[in-house]
Design an enzyme around this catalytic site. Structure first.
Site, short mmCIF file in Angstrom:
data_model
loop_
_atom_site.label_atom_id
_atom_site.label_comp_id
_atom_site.label_asym_id
_atom_site.label_seq_id
_atom_site.Cartn_x
_atom_site.Cartn_y
_atom_site.Cartn_z
N HIS A 165 -7.02 8.17 7.29
CA HIS A 165 -7.30 7.84 5.88
C HIS A 165 -6.34 8.61 4.96
CE1 HIS A 165 -10.17 7.13 2.38
NE2 HIS A 165 -9.35 8.06 1.92
N GLU A 166 -6.22 9.91 5.20
CA GLU A 166 -5.34 10.73 4.34
C GLU A 166 -3.88 10.33 4.53
OE1 GLU A 166 -6.70 12.26 2.03
OE2 GLU A 166 -8.68 12.04 2.90
N CYS B 150 -13.53 7.41 -0.87
CA CYS B 150 -12.27 8.06 -1.25
C CYS B 150 -12.45 8.65 -2.64
CB CYS B 150 -11.15 7.02 -1.25
SG CYS B 150 -9.57 7.69 -1.76
N LEU B 151 -11.97 9.87 -2.81
CA LEU B 151 -12.12 10.53 -4.11
C LEU B 151 -11.37 9.78 -5.21
CD1 LEU B 151 -11.85 14.29 -3.08
CD2 LEU B 151 -13.91 12.93 -3.49
N HIS C 225 -2.67 7.49 2.48
CA HIS C 225 -2.31 7.81 1.09
C HIS C 225 -0.82 8.12 0.95
CE1 HIS C 225 -6.10 7.76 -1.03
NE2 HIS C 225 -6.69 8.54 -0.15
N GLY D 214 -11.22 15.40 2.54
CA GLY D 214 -9.77 15.29 2.65
C GLY D 214 -9.15 14.99 1.30
N GLN E 75 -2.88 11.87 -4.45
CA GLN E 75 -4.14 11.88 -5.20
C GLN E 75 -4.16 12.92 -6.32
OE1 GLN E 75 -6.66 12.00 -1.42
NE2 GLN E 75 -7.90 10.73 -2.79
NI NI Z 1 -8.77 8.77 0.02
#
Ligand code: NI
Length: 185
Positions: free
Chosen positions: A142-143, A100-101, A146, A46, A51
């Site tokens: 989660h997304e 998480c990236l 953000h 995701g 991000q």
């Molecule tokens: Ni994340």
């Protein structure tokens, strides 16, 4: 095009993103293609607008790489969520590990409701109102976080937060190692 992924500590990750006018958004298709390419390159499932430095309410998910005999429902689960709104969160809180990236190298158990209902527009401007359960509901939550300036580390236990404090402090100073293209503060 692979875009740099913004790392923990960058102020854009703490902003509340805004709804977009998807019909008139410049190069929306190109943005979506770039988001997928960036996500695949970093081996994520995701990726949300903030991000990659955008204050826009958009995120992409693709669970296809996780599809197997146990989880056939992940097959073809590749979606763009624009101007999403989670309207219900129900079921038990489940504690499952996430990463998480934007927080490379950190994995922690995060409590989340097991079921959600979400309204959103897809990449064609089509409106949807759907329910998701289990891991799909988790990735979406989660997304979605953000977009509201939240990171999964905000939701972990105080003890675990203390355990990863120095790692996060290093990221905030730009000290981070990872294999994909990133942008620190
Ligand atoms: Ni994340």
């Amino acid at each position: 095009m692979i875009l740099p992924i913004y790392i923990y500590g960058h102020p854009i990750l703490r902003k509340i993103a805004k709804n977009i006018d998807s019909a008139n958004y410049p190069n929306l298709k190109e943005l979506i293609d770039n988001m997928y390419e960036t996500m695949y390159n970093a081996e994520g499932v995701g990726l949300a607008g903030p991000q990659i430095g955008l204050e826009d309410r958009i995120f992409v998910v693709d669970l296809e790489p996780l599809a197997d005999d146990e989880h056939p429902e992940f097959k073809g689960f590749k979606k763009v969520f624009i101007n999403a709104e989670i309207t219900e969160r129900t079921g038990d809180l489940e504690l499952i590990e996430e990463g998480c990236l934007s927080i490379p190298g950190v994995h922690e158990k995060v409590p989340r409701e097991e079921r959600i209902r979400i309204k959103y527009l897809d990449e064609n401007g089509q409106a949807h109102d759907e329910e998701y359960v289990g891991y799909m509901a988790r990735v979406i939550q989660h997304e979605y976080d953000h977009l509201d300036g939240m990171m999964f580390t905000d939701r972990i236990s105080p003890l675990r937060k203390r355990m990863i404090k120095s790692k996060l402090a290093n990221m905030e100073k730009g000290k981070v190692n990872c294999h994909y293209r990133i942008k620190t503060v």
